[in-house]
Scaffold this active site. Structure first.
Site, PDB file in Angstrom:
ATOM      1  N   HIS A 452       0.827  -1.203   0.000  1.00  0.00           N
ATOM      2  CA  HIS A 452       0.000   0.000   0.000  1.00  0.00           C
ATOM      3  C   HIS A 452       0.863   1.254   0.000  1.00  0.00           C
ATOM      4  CE1 HIS A 452      -4.032  -1.847   1.521  1.00  0.00           C
ATOM      5  NE2 HIS A 452      -3.851  -1.970   0.230  1.00  0.00           N
ATOM      6  N   ARG A 559      -8.892  -6.034 -11.864  1.00  0.00           N
ATOM      7  CA  ARG A 559      -8.712  -6.960 -10.739  1.00  0.00           C
ATOM      8  C   ARG A 559      -9.993  -6.948  -9.907  1.00  0.00           C
ATOM      9  NH1 ARG A 559      -4.269  -3.406 -10.643  1.00  0.00           N
ATOM     10  NH2 ARG A 559      -2.287  -4.302 -11.362  1.00  0.00           N
ATOM     11  N   ARG A 595     -10.510  -9.826 -15.190  1.00  0.00           N
ATOM     12  CA  ARG A 595      -9.912 -11.057 -14.684  1.00  0.00           C
ATOM     13  C   ARG A 595     -10.838 -11.676 -13.644  1.00  0.00           C
ATOM     14  NH1 ARG A 595      -4.298 -10.560 -11.628  1.00  0.00           N
ATOM     15  NH2 ARG A 595      -5.653  -9.804  -9.958  1.00  0.00           N
ATOM     16  N   ASN A 705       4.636 -10.244 -13.643  1.00  0.00           N
ATOM     17  CA  ASN A 705       5.116 -10.370 -12.257  1.00  0.00           C
ATOM     18  C   ASN A 705       5.201 -11.832 -11.840  1.00  0.00           C
ATOM     19  OD1 ASN A 705       4.914  -7.621 -12.403  1.00  0.00           O
ATOM     20  ND2 ASN A 705       3.143  -7.437 -11.071  1.00  0.00           N
ATOM     21  N   CYS A 753       0.004  -7.212 -19.202  1.00  0.00           N
ATOM     22  CA  CYS A 753      -0.663  -6.419 -18.163  1.00  0.00           C
ATOM     23  C   CYS A 753       0.131  -6.405 -16.866  1.00  0.00           C
ATOM     24  CB  CYS A 753      -2.072  -6.940 -17.901  1.00  0.00           C
ATOM     25  SG  CYS A 753      -2.154  -8.645 -17.321  1.00  0.00           S
TER      26      CYS A 753
END
Length: 825
Positions: A452, A559, A595, A705, A753
């Protein structure tokens, strides 16, 4: 001293009654969830053991929690590993919130069908709030019928509240347990503490405390071998209680390990190694900055353990929570979603109930709040998953915010303008409080690009490096620093000419950004006319609005986890339709790629409790979890099929065509004209099977990632290796090239992405590999379009071939850096 009885608990099942020790699952056998008993059932009916309210009903219908009218909270968990059945063989006769009478039917289950597929039918009945009640046994190892007395309950809180004075005894010791104060020894300490009327508290060196009656509270202290601690007892028999518990701990309980004395080293041997000139980390937010180091002072809140009165402390906590709930939230973007998540924590019923119990036991509001937060921090920390550290930070952040209001102590001190904040760790609220402080950048020893804090830094436009290591804490305030997220390096006390060069580079970057923003809404194409779509990664309605304003041509990754996490139950179909439709409308007809739910691993959901996994990144997550529990996936697919607009569905964590075919069959049963169905390529398996997957998938999108961490065998949540986890490694690039080639056999397009889509050095390489769509954070849309316009497809192809032949990520980055310097991107 009389102790009130909370009443008998009736057996909810018929069968063989036994101890939790007989349950072949350490979560129950070691009483991690609380004390209780177990029944091996002979019929498939579960009835209410008490009159009360249904607190939770698991979506798989195998577990139900009921709170009695007296306040006891009981979990009935039918069988072991029955959650994997996804509700098959179970029927629920109640819903969450229902009032039930003792003997009412709660669940039915097919004894034979469930028994064949479950690890065991043995059913634990657990008292989950053992800090408030104690179990009075009624005999074990016998047949029991539904409705027969199972055990009795004694209310603890009345006894605890009565101990407000009396003799005090204290004892300091060092923990000799080889594996620290874990579940088994904590349970034995609690068992010994129950032999005494005195209240005994375990106090850690940092001031955190836990009742010796609560194994979970003791676990939350996370005391390792060799940790100093103090036992504090109060009551008539405080001295013998403290002596007995100290003796038990010092005995080692069968797992003692000698504590080596710490020898004082000669002064001549204490000279620390010199601070390096440069530290390497992970780019958490883009940009470059130069300025003096500044370390924020972490405020320690001094709160009294004993309160001034129960009602006064209740009112103080309620007022503090009210003030924080009334805080003005950002209207859009990542800050809004983070602040909203923190507000959800403020309304968490378990957290509030735990704090209320502490106040009822005579604790101050601040002490009870710290204890309640510490309990849940302990539960998360006990999972062994490093990625839960970010959620632990959120809880610690919440603790500090409440204590700030209760004590009136400011949590932050303003930095000098233009400073670079350096810290081992940083809480979100600390950073949000510095939003208008004029910081130049941030450098942290721990953390990572998905925290965060990193999201807030990017939203505020501050460059940030994370995972720089312990040397960050040795940087003295005022030391000149040069932070470069492009090379992920922090230069300490750089020469004057280096600083001058960096300022020129910063001015050039500002001019490039201004030009990019001016053309943000123009399409992106290479100099030789190859069209590249620039989409945005989104996680909320606010981000969709921001993306449209930033010039995004669509959403390449929505997401959907933001809809499912931080809540006691999943959203129903109607709520999902409304949310997805609002996001589609905010994009104004632009493509929306959604997604499907990707939870598990570092994103747990409270209504899908999952046992701890040794390596969650390789466990039950993404699509494999959705297929294991199809009801939730089918609800999401139905909702997406109802959304009007250019909507496409994307499946996470695919490894083979059969998975795609299963979802396509679900869609065919749901809608006559279902949306296009694509996949995320996050596993090497998917990349290598791209040609086979292209038969069933309509498009591919690289999740760089995860693809990088699986290809390079490096956990992206582990700071020890995160600095070397680079998506520009030639092995990762070869997997991307294989994906593009496999998709081309069926004319399927491939996008990216993941984080590398916004990496300036990666953009020309990806174009050269045949990527035709890049999905980036909304803040990176304009500059990514500008980089595409300065690239030619022909030269990008040459660059990509050279990158594929390179021998490591550093060599690839050197090639790309020369290329973008030549084209001025």
């Amino acid at each position: 001293m009389s102790v009130p009885i909370a009443g008998p608990i009736a057996s909810p099942l018929a069968g063989w009654l036994t101890s939790l020790d007989a349950v072949p699952d350490p979560v129950f056998a070691e009483r991690m969830l609380g004390d209780g008993v177990a029944i091996d059932p002979i019929e498939g009916i579960v009835r209410a053991p008490v009159a009360g309210r249904i607190v939770t009903l698991h979506p798989a219908r195998h577990a139900v929690t009921i709170e009695s009218d007296a306040g006891a909270v009981l979990l009935i968990h039918v069988g072991l590993e029955t959650v994997a059945l996804g509700g098959e063989g179970f029927v629920a006769h109640v819903a969450e919130g229902d009032r039930v009478a003792a003997g009412d039917r709660l669940l039915s289950f097919d004894l034979d069908a469930v028994g064949r597929r479950a690890k065991s039918l043995i059913t634990p009945i657990v008292l989950t709030n053992g800090e408030a009640f104690a179990i009075v046994p009624a005999g074990l190892d016998r047949m029991i019928a539904i409705g027969e007395p199972l055990f009795g309950l004694v209310r603890r809180d009345a006894a605890v509240q009565a101990i407000t004075d009396g003799p005090v005894a204290e004892r300091a010791l060092v923990l000799p347990l080889r594996h620290g104060l874990h579940a088994r020894p904590a349970a034995r300490v609690a068992e010994r503490a129950r032999d005494f009327a005195a209240r005994v508290t375990i106090v850690a060196a940092d001031g955190r405390t836990a009742s010796a009656l609560s194994p979970v509270a003791m676990l939350a202290l996370a005391l390792p071998h060799g940790a100093p601690l103090q036992l504090h007892g109060q009551g008539e028999d405080a001295e013998p209680a403290v002596a007995a518990i100290a003796a038990l701990i010092e005995s080692g309980m069968g797992e003692g390990l000698a504590i080596a004395p710490v020898a004082a080293a000669p002064e001549t041997e204490t000279v620390a190694a010199p601070l390096p000139d440069r530290l390497h980390g992970v780019a958490a937010a883009p940009g470059m900055a130069a300025g003096p180091a500044w370390t924020p002072v972490r405020v320690r809140f001094d709160v009294a353990e004993r309160g001034r009165g129960i009602e006064q402390e209740r009112e103080a906590l309620a007022e503090a929570l009210h003030i924080l709930r009334a805080d003005t939230l950002p209207e859009e973007g990542a800050l809004a979603s983070i602040a909203e998540a923190h507000r959800a924590f403020l309304d968490d019923p378990e957290l509030l109930t735990s704090a209320a119990r502490g106040i009822a036991a005579g604790q101050s509001a601040g002490f009870a709040w710290r204890q309640a937060v510490g309990h849940f921090v302990g539960l998360l920390g006990g999972t062994g998953d490093a990625r839960f550290a970010e959620r632990i930070d959120d809880l610690r952040d919440l603790e500090a915010r409440v204590l700030t209001v209760l004590t009136g102590t400011p949590a932050t001190v303003a930095p000098p303008a233009g400073a670079i904040l350096v810290a081992d760790e940083l809480l979100p609220s600390q950073l949000m409080a510095l939003a208008d402080s004029g910081l130049a950048g941030i450098a942290t020893g721990g953390g990572g690009p998905t925290s965060h804090v990193a999201i807030i830094a990017a939203g505020l436009g501050w460059p940030m490096l994370a995972a720089l290591g312990a040397d960050v804490a040795r940087i003295a305030d005022g030391t000149m620093l040069l932070l470069d997220a492009g090379t992920a390096t922090l230069t300490i006390d750089p020469p004057a000419d280096t600083l001058a060069t960096s300022r020129i580079a910063a001015d050039r970057a500002a001019a490039f950004r201004a030009e990019a923003v001016a053309r943000a809404h123009d399409p992106a194409a290479t100099r030789d006319g190859a069209r590249i779509e620039i989409f945005a990664n989104l996680g909320s309605l606010e981000e969709a609005r921001a993306a449209a304003q930033a010039g995004a041509e669509g959403c390449g990754l929505l997401r959907t986890e933001f809809l499912f996490l931080d809540r006691p139950s999943p959203p129903d179909e109607e709520e999902q339709v409304a949310t997805y439709q609002a996001i589609a409308d905010a994009l104004g007809g632009r493509p929306l790629i959604v997604r499907t739910l990707d939870i598990g691993a570092d994103k747990p959901a409270p209504y899908w409790p999952m046992p701890p996994e040794e390596n969650p990144a390789l466990g039950l997550r993404g699509l494999r979890l959705g297929l294991a529990r199809p009801a939730l996936l089918e609800t999401q697919l139905r909702a997406l099929a109802r959304v009007t607009g250019d909507v496409k569905i994307m499946l996470p964590m695919v490894i083979e065509p059969a998975e795609v075919r299963r979802v396509r069959a679900m869609l065919a049963a749901i809608a006559d004209a279902p949306p296009a169905l694509g996949i995320m390529v996050e596993t090497p398996a998917a990349a290598m099977l791209a040609d086979a997957l292209a038969v069933d998938a309509d498009f591919f999108s690289i999740g760089s990632n995860d693809l990088s961490q699986y290809a390079l065998a490096m956990d992206r949540g582990n700071p020890a290796v995160a600095a070397r986890l680079d998506a520009l490694h030639p092995a990762v690039l070869r997997l991307i090239a294989a994906t593009v080639a496999g998709g081309a056999t069926r004319d399927r397009w491939t996008g990216v992405c993941g984080g590398m889509a916004a990496d300036p050095l990666a953009v020309p390489i990806l174009i050269g590999l045949g990527i035709t769509e890049l999905s980036v954070p909304p803040s990176a849309v304009a500059e990514t379009k500008a980089r595409v316009r300065r690239t030619s497809l022909a030269s990008a192809r040459d660059l990509a071939q050279a990158a594929l032949a390179a021998d490591g990520a550093a060599a690839v980055r050197a090639l790309a850096r020369t290329y973008i310097e030549d084209i001025g991107a």
